[in-house]
Write a protein that holds these residues in place. Sequence first.
Motif, mmCIF file in Angstrom:
data_model
loop_
_atom_site.group_PDB
_atom_site.id
_atom_site.type_symbol
_atom_site.label_atom_id
_atom_site.label_comp_id
_atom_site.label_asym_id
_atom_site.label_seq_id
_atom_site.Cartn_x
_atom_site.Cartn_y
_atom_site.Cartn_z
ATOM 1 N N ARG A 104 -5.432 8.024 0.811
ATOM 2 C CA ARG A 104 -5.389 7.592 -0.593
ATOM 3 C C ARG A 104 -5.684 6.094 -0.712
ATOM 4 N NH1 ARG A 104 -0.175 7.896 -4.641
ATOM 5 N NH2 ARG A 104 -1.295 7.275 -6.502
ATOM 6 N N ASP A 105 -5.078 5.302 0.165
ATOM 7 C CA ASP A 105 -5.315 3.859 0.145
ATOM 8 C C ASP A 105 -6.778 3.539 0.415
ATOM 9 O OD1 ASP A 105 -2.648 3.302 -0.391
ATOM 10 O OD2 ASP A 105 -2.144 2.892 1.716
ATOM 11 N N TRP A 126 2.767 12.607 5.519
ATOM 12 C CA TRP A 126 2.851 11.778 4.313
ATOM 13 C C TRP A 126 2.093 10.467 4.522
ATOM 14 C CZ3 TRP A 126 7.821 8.845 2.583
ATOM 15 C CH2 TRP A 126 7.671 8.361 1.278
ATOM 16 N N THR A 127 2.290 9.856 5.683
ATOM 17 C CA THR A 127 1.580 8.611 5.984
ATOM 18 C C THR A 127 0.076 8.857 6.070
ATOM 19 O OG1 THR A 127 3.495 7.684 7.137
ATOM 20 C CG2 THR A 127 1.337 6.727 7.656
ATOM 21 N N PHE A 186 4.455 2.000 2.134
ATOM 22 C CA PHE A 186 5.665 2.556 1.527
ATOM 23 C C PHE A 186 6.209 3.711 2.367
ATOM 24 C CE2 PHE A 186 7.884 5.550 -1.207
ATOM 25 C CZ PHE A 186 8.872 4.730 -1.729
ATOM 26 N N THR A 187 5.312 4.586 2.862
ATOM 27 C CA THR A 187 5.781 5.717 3.675
ATOM 28 C C THR A 187 6.406 5.232 4.975
ATOM 29 O OG1 THR A 187 3.724 6.141 4.940
ATOM 30 C CG2 THR A 187 3.916 7.171 2.742
ATOM 31 N N SER A 240 0.836 -1.200 0.000
ATOM 32 C CA SER A 240 0.000 0.000 0.000
ATOM 33 C C SER A 240 0.871 1.250 0.000
ATOM 34 C CB SER A 240 -0.911 0.004 1.225
ATOM 35 O OG SER A 240 -0.152 0.179 2.407
ATOM 36 N N HIS A 241 0.252 2.363 -0.341
ATOM 37 C CA HIS A 241 0.975 3.637 -0.300
ATOM 38 C C HIS A 241 1.430 3.948 1.127
ATOM 39 C CE1 HIS A 241 -1.559 4.041 -3.953
ATOM 40 N NE2 HIS A 241 -0.426 4.515 -4.440
ATOM 41 N N ALA A 249 -1.278 9.143 2.668
ATOM 42 C CA ALA A 249 -1.255 7.830 2.015
ATOM 43 C C ALA A 249 -2.370 6.935 2.545
ATOM 44 C CB ALA A 249 0.103 7.164 2.212
#
Length: 122
Positions: free
Chosen positions: A116-117, A109-110, A6-7, A2-3, A113
């Motif tokens: 977004r996820d 950022w997390t 990644f973060t 997941s995005h 994300a």
Amino acid sequence: MSHAAFTIKAFAVYLVALGASLVFVPNLMLSIFGFAPTNEVWIRVLGVVVFNLGWYYWYAAASEARPFFAASVATRVFALLAFSGLVVKGFAPPMLALFGVIDAAGGAWTWAALRRDRRFFH
């Protein structure tokens, strides 16, 4: 992956690198950020803690531990508030707030994300 994972992995790399540098070359890291050099063991102890925390982040990302991701957002924003408070109270040099900025930026950022996820995976 997941995005959000990644973060978290990116933050894990930062923590592992920071922790290792505090263990092996603490005075180099301290001088880069304007702190006085030290021979005290505590900076290396902190390095071990930060290094280990980096591994927790890595494995949380690998297992897609979304509750951990969400909790990390709050704690990384708190780091900015706590470090800034230490600077304002005169307990630490202003460069300490930079670590809080890095933490809070990673948390933001997390958070983005995670949002977004949720749009893509629900």
